[in-house]
Enzyme design. Sequence first.
Site, PDB file in Angstrom:
ATOM      1  N   GLU A 221     -11.232   4.773  -5.034  1.00  0.00           N
ATOM      2  CA  GLU A 221     -11.515   3.352  -4.856  1.00  0.00           C
ATOM      3  C   GLU A 221     -12.215   2.752  -6.075  1.00  0.00           C
ATOM      4  O   GLU A 221     -13.124   3.353  -6.639  1.00  0.00           O
ATOM      5  CB  GLU A 221     -12.392   3.133  -3.628  1.00  0.00           C
TER       6      GLU A 221
ATOM      7  N   ARG B  87       0.871  -1.180   0.000  1.00  0.00           N
ATOM      8  CA  ARG B  87       0.000   0.000   0.000  1.00  0.00           C
ATOM      9  C   ARG B  87       0.903   1.225   0.000  1.00  0.00           C
ATOM     10  O   ARG B  87       1.762   1.375   0.860  1.00  0.00           O
ATOM     11  CB  ARG B  87      -0.887  -0.017   1.247  1.00  0.00           C
TER      12      ARG B  87
ATOM     13  N   ARG C 165      -0.752  -5.462   4.805  1.00  0.00           N
ATOM     14  CA  ARG C 165      -0.030  -4.992   3.627  1.00  0.00           C
ATOM     15  C   ARG C 165       1.221  -4.218   4.022  1.00  0.00           C
ATOM     16  O   ARG C 165       1.234  -3.530   5.049  1.00  0.00           O
ATOM     17  CB  ARG C 165      -0.934  -4.094   2.774  1.00  0.00           C
TER      18      ARG C 165
END
Length: 206
Positions: free
Chosen positions: A50, A42, A92
Amino acid sequence: MGGLVVFFLTVSALSQVQAGDHGVRFVSDGDTILLSSGKRVRYLGIDAPEIDYGEGKSEPLAHASRDFNRRVVGVRTVRLTYDKERRDDYGRLLAYVFLKDGRMVNALMVQEGLAVVMLKQPNIRYRDFLLAGQREAMQKRIGLWARLPEKEDAIFVGNSRSFRFHREGCTSLARVSREKRIHFRSRYEAFWAGYSPCKRCKPSAH
């Protein structure tokens, strides 16, 4: 611009020293990639629109953001550098992603107006660098900034601790002390200061 160039060169030099190379297998969206190792990354310091892979209700410019990220990163080898925290709540990796030529992909996304600066303590190592890129895009009125008015008949409230801004009356503000509140006369002004929108009250939505 000279100062920004000097800082870019400094960032490039740091990236060469502090991290190893990683292959990219897949680009999920404007701020997330999958490495050849299977680890998801990320991008730190930014937030891209999004993509809704289920119902198809993606945010504006979400696909353009992903496509630009794909063109820049592709299946190339990238170099990662980190901040104070290495992983998010989803496991992440949190990283600043650099190309072989020293360019930071996080910064390229905001410079193209395809992502916004999203700061979160304690990961603010490149705050000024990313914000300079965003302000450049805002002045050019490109991407996400093409239609955002500079003046509005509204007040938005920023939290100087979280770097988020809210609509007046947002329930999240109940926990924010008066000393931490900053008032903005427009969303443009809040973004210019380096604040990003609250996910609950969504002040950036029209």
